[in-house]
Design a protein around this motif. Structure first.
Motif, PDB file in Angstrom:
ATOM      1  N   ARG A  93       7.713   7.529  -8.009  1.00 20.55           N
ATOM      2  CA  ARG A  93       6.938   7.727  -9.232  1.00 20.55           C
ATOM      3  C   ARG A  93       5.594   8.401  -8.909  1.00 20.55           C
ATOM      4  NH1 ARG A  93       8.222   5.186 -14.047  1.00 20.55           N
ATOM      5  NH2 ARG A  93       6.451   6.458 -14.741  1.00 20.55           N
ATOM      6  N   PRO A  94       5.631   9.682  -8.584  1.00 18.67           N
ATOM      7  CA  PRO A  94       4.387  10.390  -8.264  1.00 18.67           C
ATOM      8  C   PRO A  94       3.438  10.516  -9.445  1.00 18.67           C
ATOM      9  CG  PRO A  94       6.235  11.931  -8.430  1.00 18.67           C
ATOM     10  CD  PRO A  94       6.820  10.548  -8.457  1.00 18.67           C
ATOM     11  N   ASP A  95       3.917  10.176 -10.649  1.00 12.71           N
ATOM     12  CA  ASP A  95       3.067  10.223 -11.839  1.00 12.71           C
ATOM     13  C   ASP A  95       2.241   8.955 -12.011  1.00 12.71           C
ATOM     14  OD1 ASP A  95       5.417   8.758 -12.306  1.00 12.71           O
ATOM     15  OD2 ASP A  95       5.359   9.133 -14.456  1.00 12.71           O
ATOM     16  N   CYS A  96       2.389   7.992 -11.098  1.00 14.60           N
ATOM     17  CA  CYS A  96       1.596   6.758 -11.108  1.00 14.60           C
ATOM     18  C   CYS A  96       0.735   6.708  -9.849  1.00 14.60           C
ATOM     19  CB  CYS A  96       2.511   5.528 -11.149  1.00 14.60           C
ATOM     20  SG  CYS A  96       3.518   5.393 -12.642  1.00 14.60           S
ATOM     21  N   HIS A  97      -0.350   5.939  -9.922  1.00 18.04           N
ATOM     22  CA  HIS A  97      -1.173   5.744  -8.722  1.00 18.04           C
ATOM     23  C   HIS A  97      -0.922   4.341  -8.186  1.00 18.04           C
ATOM     24  CE1 HIS A  97      -4.582   4.954  -6.072  1.00 18.04           C
ATOM     25  NE2 HIS A  97      -4.574   6.262  -5.882  1.00 18.04           N
ATOM     26  N   VAL A  98      -0.570   4.260  -6.904  1.00 16.83           N
ATOM     27  CA  VAL A  98      -0.174   2.986  -6.298  1.00 16.83           C
ATOM     28  C   VAL A  98      -1.176   2.563  -5.235  1.00 16.83           C
ATOM     29  CG1 VAL A  98       1.649   1.740  -5.074  1.00 16.83           C
ATOM     30  CG2 VAL A  98       2.257   3.550  -6.711  1.00 16.83           C
ATOM     31  N   THR A  99      -1.693   1.344  -5.372  1.00 19.32           N
ATOM     32  CA  THR A  99      -2.546   0.730  -4.363  1.00 19.32           C
ATOM     33  C   THR A  99      -1.748  -0.355  -3.665  1.00 19.32           C
ATOM     34  OG1 THR A  99      -4.548   1.151  -5.654  1.00 19.32           O
ATOM     35  CG2 THR A  99      -4.682  -0.539  -3.943  1.00 19.32           C
ATOM     36  N   LEU A 100      -1.639  -0.251  -2.352  1.00 16.34           N
ATOM     37  CA  LEU A 100      -0.918  -1.242  -1.554  1.00 16.34           C
ATOM     38  C   LEU A 100      -1.947  -2.124  -0.865  1.00 16.34           C
ATOM     39  CD1 LEU A 100       0.543   1.850  -0.932  1.00 16.34           C
ATOM     40  CD2 LEU A 100       2.365   0.237  -0.393  1.00 16.34           C
ATOM     41  N   CYS A 101      -1.883  -3.419  -1.114  1.00 15.35           N
ATOM     42  CA  CYS A 101      -2.894  -4.350  -0.618  1.00 15.35           C
ATOM     43  C   CYS A 101      -2.286  -5.321   0.383  1.00 15.35           C
ATOM     44  CB  CYS A 101      -3.497  -5.109  -1.802  1.00 15.35           C
ATOM     45  SG  CYS A 101      -4.548  -6.507  -1.341  1.00 15.35           S
ATOM     46  N   ASP A 102      -2.940  -5.457   1.534  1.00 18.09           N
ATOM     47  CA  ASP A 102      -2.499  -6.438   2.522  1.00 18.09           C
ATOM     48  C   ASP A 102      -3.706  -6.908   3.319  1.00 18.09           C
ATOM     49  OD1 ASP A 102       0.385  -7.376   3.597  1.00 18.09           O
ATOM     50  OD2 ASP A 102      -1.036  -7.365   5.259  1.00 18.09           O
ATOM     51  N   ALA A 103      -3.627  -8.150   3.789  1.00 21.90           N
ATOM     52  CA  ALA A 103      -4.757  -8.726   4.521  1.00 21.90           C
ATOM     53  C   ALA A 103      -4.787  -8.305   5.983  1.00 21.90           C
ATOM     54  CB  ALA A 103      -4.703 -10.256   4.430  1.00 21.90           C
ATOM     55  N   THR A 104      -3.691  -7.737   6.494  1.00 18.59           N
ATOM     56  CA  THR A 104      -3.586  -7.408   7.920  1.00 18.59           C
ATOM     57  C   THR A 104      -3.962  -5.950   8.174  1.00 18.59           C
ATOM     58  OG1 THR A 104      -1.812  -9.031   8.158  1.00 18.59           O
ATOM     59  CG2 THR A 104      -2.061  -7.431   9.926  1.00 18.59           C
ATOM     60  N   ARG A 105      -4.985  -5.745   8.983  1.00 13.91           N
ATOM     61  CA  ARG A 105      -5.503  -4.399   9.225  1.00 13.91           C
ATOM     62  C   ARG A 105      -4.447  -3.456   9.796  1.00 13.91           C
ATOM     63  NH1 ARG A 105      -7.181  -2.145  13.766  1.00 13.91           N
ATOM     64  NH2 ARG A 105      -7.223  -4.164  14.842  1.00 13.91           N
ATOM     65  N   LYS A 106      -3.665  -3.905  10.762  1.00 15.05           N
ATOM     66  CA  LYS A 106      -2.688  -3.023  11.406  1.00 15.05           C
ATOM     67  C   LYS A 106      -1.614  -2.558  10.416  1.00 15.05           C
ATOM     68  CE  LYS A 106      -3.190  -4.528  16.198  1.00 15.05           C
ATOM     69  NZ  LYS A 106      -2.521  -5.092  17.407  1.00 15.05           N
ATOM     70  N   LYS A 107      -1.237  -3.427   9.490  1.00 17.98           N
ATOM     71  CA  LYS A 107      -0.253  -3.022   8.487  1.00 17.98           C
ATOM     72  C   LYS A 107      -0.838  -1.976   7.545  1.00 17.98           C
ATOM     73  CE  LYS A 107       2.298  -7.376   8.644  1.00 17.98           C
ATOM     74  NZ  LYS A 107       2.716  -8.611   7.913  1.00 17.98           N
TER      75      LYS A 107
END
Length: 237
Positions: A93-107
């Motif tokens: 879905r390139p017509d949406c903006h996706v934020t991926l959130c995780d607590a682990t820096r390396k991920k």
């Protein structure tokens, strides 16, 4: 490689998910990167590519048939880990903006590397805990579509995700065979955090007992939520 790309294509076609050849190849490249990094970073217990296509890529893609986001939606994937389902949503879905959130820096570093390698301009990975990010004016009540997959029990997940969901937006939880049981345990959490009555939808993916639980956010998050992670776990809603 070719047969794996074809497997992704056929799986998406069976689900009824619109996709291009480029998107199919991007999904394969992402999976290949994830399984490669998984040799030294714990991203998934699944090592077999064909199984990972079914249980990771196609499972994540079911969101696009069951609860598809609207064009232009701001999507937040909480506790994304190796990028599921957020990376799949960003690719398809390139017509949406996706934020991926995780607590682990390396991920998060891995995911931003994938985003750069695939040339995705609609995605970003950020480091942080959802209960802390949701206290920021930049994120609180700010997302049209908030989702999480295999992160926590649903009553806890409500408190992680609903404060990030804007009034009128949706919180979509991906759950396994205990979905209905978890939903019954989380009814107070949905009420407290101003969500509508949640709806459980069985996954359209064949051979799975997974489900998707959808709830609409009715009003802004009440003051005092989300609480700290420790308080949530000690006194879940």
């Amino acid at each position: 490689m070719t047969h794996l790309i074809e497997r992704i294509h056929l799986g998406l076609k069976e689900l009824g998910v619109a996709h291009t050849q480029q998107q199919t190849e991007q999904l394969f490249r992402y999976l290949d990167m994830m399984l490669g990094v998984n040799q030294y970073m714990n991203l998934t217990a699944i090592r077999d590519p064909e199984t990972a296509i079914d249980l990771h890529l196609l499972d994540s893609a079911t969101l696009l048939t069951v609860v598809p986001p609207h064009k232009g939606d701001r999507i937040m994937d909480v506790g994304t880990g190796g990028g599921l389902p957020g990376m799949v949503l960003a690719i398809l879905r390139p017509d949406c903006h996706v934020t991926l959130c995780d607590a682990t820096r390396k991920k998060v570093e891995f995911l931003n590397g994938v985003i750069e390698t695939l040339g995705l301009t609609n995605a970003v990975a950020i480091q942080g805990r959802a209960e802390e990010i949701a206290l920021s004016d930049d994120h609180r009540d700010g997302y049209d579509y908030v989702t999480a997959r295999a992160v926590a029990a649903l009553n806890l997940l409500c408190e992680y995700c609903l404060p990030l969901t804007r009034p009128g937006g949706v919180f979509v939880a991906m759950k396994g065979k205990r979905g209905l049981e978890e939903l019954n345990e989380a009814k107070n959490a949905y009420r407290t955090l101003c969500a509508s009555v949640p709806q459980l939808i069985r996954s359209p993916l064949s051979g799975t007992e997974c489900c998707i639980i959808k709830a609409k956010k009715a009003r802004p998050t009440p003051k005092g939520y989300p609480r700290s992670g420790g308080a949530m776990r000690k006194r879940p809603l």
